[in-house]
Write an enzyme that holds these catalytic residues in place. Sequence first.
Site, mmCIF file in Angstrom:
data_model
loop_
_atom_site.group_PDB
_atom_site.id
_atom_site.type_symbol
_atom_site.label_atom_id
_atom_site.label_comp_id
_atom_site.label_asym_id
_atom_site.label_seq_id
_atom_site.Cartn_x
_atom_site.Cartn_y
_atom_site.Cartn_z
ATOM 1 N N ASP A 70 0.819 -1.221 0.000
ATOM 2 C CA ASP A 70 0.000 0.000 0.000
ATOM 3 C C ASP A 70 0.850 1.267 0.000
ATOM 4 O O ASP A 70 0.515 2.240 -0.674
ATOM 5 C CB ASP A 70 -1.048 -0.014 1.129
ATOM 6 C CG ASP A 70 -0.445 0.018 2.511
ATOM 7 O OD1 ASP A 70 0.758 -0.288 2.632
ATOM 8 O OD2 ASP A 70 -1.158 0.338 3.474
ATOM 9 N N SER B 162 2.379 -8.618 -2.088
ATOM 10 C CA SER B 162 2.856 -8.694 -0.697
ATOM 11 C C SER B 162 2.510 -10.070 -0.156
ATOM 12 O O SER B 162 1.412 -10.565 -0.408
ATOM 13 C CB SER B 162 2.157 -7.631 0.159
ATOM 14 O OG SER B 162 2.419 -7.885 1.519
ATOM 15 N N ASP C 66 1.921 -10.562 2.846
ATOM 16 C CA ASP C 66 1.173 -10.373 4.091
ATOM 17 C C ASP C 66 -0.350 -10.493 3.949
ATOM 18 O O ASP C 66 -1.036 -10.668 4.938
ATOM 19 C CB ASP C 66 1.493 -8.997 4.692
ATOM 20 C CG ASP C 66 2.985 -8.824 4.985
ATOM 21 O OD1 ASP C 66 3.669 -9.842 5.157
ATOM 22 O OD2 ASP C 66 3.454 -7.679 5.036
HETATM 23 O O1 F6P Z 1 5.838 -7.061 3.965
HETATM 24 C C1 F6P Z 1 6.519 -8.244 3.762
HETATM 25 C C2 F6P Z 1 7.413 -8.593 4.903
HETATM 26 O O2 F6P Z 1 8.051 -9.810 4.633
HETATM 27 C C3 F6P Z 1 6.738 -8.612 6.278
HETATM 28 O O3 F6P Z 1 6.014 -9.797 6.494
HETATM 29 C C4 F6P Z 1 7.906 -8.429 7.191
HETATM 30 O O4 F6P Z 1 7.513 -7.817 8.394
HETATM 31 C C5 F6P Z 1 8.807 -7.511 6.412
HETATM 32 O O5 F6P Z 1 8.425 -7.598 5.059
HETATM 33 C C6 F6P Z 1 10.274 -7.819 6.540
HETATM 34 O O6 F6P Z 1 10.976 -6.851 5.841
HETATM 35 P P1 F6P Z 1 12.541 -6.958 5.557
HETATM 36 O O7 F6P Z 1 12.753 -8.029 4.531
HETATM 37 O O8 F6P Z 1 12.901 -5.601 5.061
HETATM 38 O O9 F6P Z 1 13.176 -7.308 6.858
#
Ligand code: F6P
Length: 366
Positions: free
Chosen positions: A105, A150, A152
Amino acid sequence: KRRIGVMTSGGDAPGMNGCVRAVVRMSIARGCEAYGIYEGYEGLVQGGKLIKQMKWSDVRGWLSEGGTLIGTARCAAFRERPGRLQAAKNLIVHGIDALVICGGDGSLTGADILRDEWQGLLKELVSNKELNQDQVEPFKHLNIVGMVGSIDNDMSLTDATIGCYSSLSRICEMVDVIDSTASSHQRAFVIEVMGRHCGWLALMAGVSTGADFVFMPEKPPSENWEAQMCSLVSKHRKLGKRKTIVIIAEGAQDRSLNKIPPTKVKDLLSNELGLDTRITTLGHVQRGGSPCAYDRQLSTLQGVEAVQAVLDATPETPTPVISVIENKIVRKGLIEAVKATHEVTNAIKAKNFDRAMLLRDAEFVE
Ligand code: F6P
């Protein structure tokens, strides 16, 4: 010939390459040219070699590839107006007047800001003498189309974000792997899964693997959750279960919004129930790797629809986001979708958990 740019932004998600492939090929099929913008907004701001025309064969074999092959990055420069001015210039220099973006988003909102500022940015480029009036004349409007990528599944107004089912499948596979070693030793495992502020991965993984207990941000456990969890786990053990699986979302919290750390759950299972307990943080194995069939399909169908949305857009059309609702690919307003998503986080912050679950379409959970 219209030139359509495609980029991926935010955390990578399985299926992003399918989006790029579909946008490139559909653009070409519709008589347009496709441009890949590499490294997310960084590529838009830096331009040069990071913006390249993409041909049909450039995306051959991309459907089954994990991550994003055109790269993604967090770009501070794009958040400021001078960065967006540079981005506008780069788009015009490359003759691009439409952008299809696959991201979360935040990334999609950033693109909509560029569209809102577009006319002002063009005026500034002319008054700064960076471009002349003839150069900017054909680029009166910028079309933006969003696709939600995503793991998520945290965006409202769509049933599934690109990547969430691949991630869920991976989590299930990993929980199955842990199951066998847990059963062998009659151990308990506390498994932490990703999802940021969203509990979808945790909840669905719990349902899909028959976990004993799930912690998620939208529906914190009851005040006496420690006793409740222990009694449930010991009941399951008495029924003959040789292993215990507790799934905890990384954003899990109690009803006072204090984070519930996996160590706290582990200590309870060890100290109160005497279970030999381990913690497994699944981490980025949930995010990388090949997309599942559903994400290949979703990214392809949405990529096709995204190009169609570019071609249908008038200057008045509000920026659309391509969604899937009840198995149909549909267009929704990007701003509405972002607003509805923020409503969920606001409901959680206000401790209105029933509303948060309702907004997530998960009010069935007890
Ligand atoms: O938004 C995707 C995600 O994998 C989330 O589940 C997690 O909190 C975050 O990104 C982790 O981000 P990074 O790879 O920058 O640590």
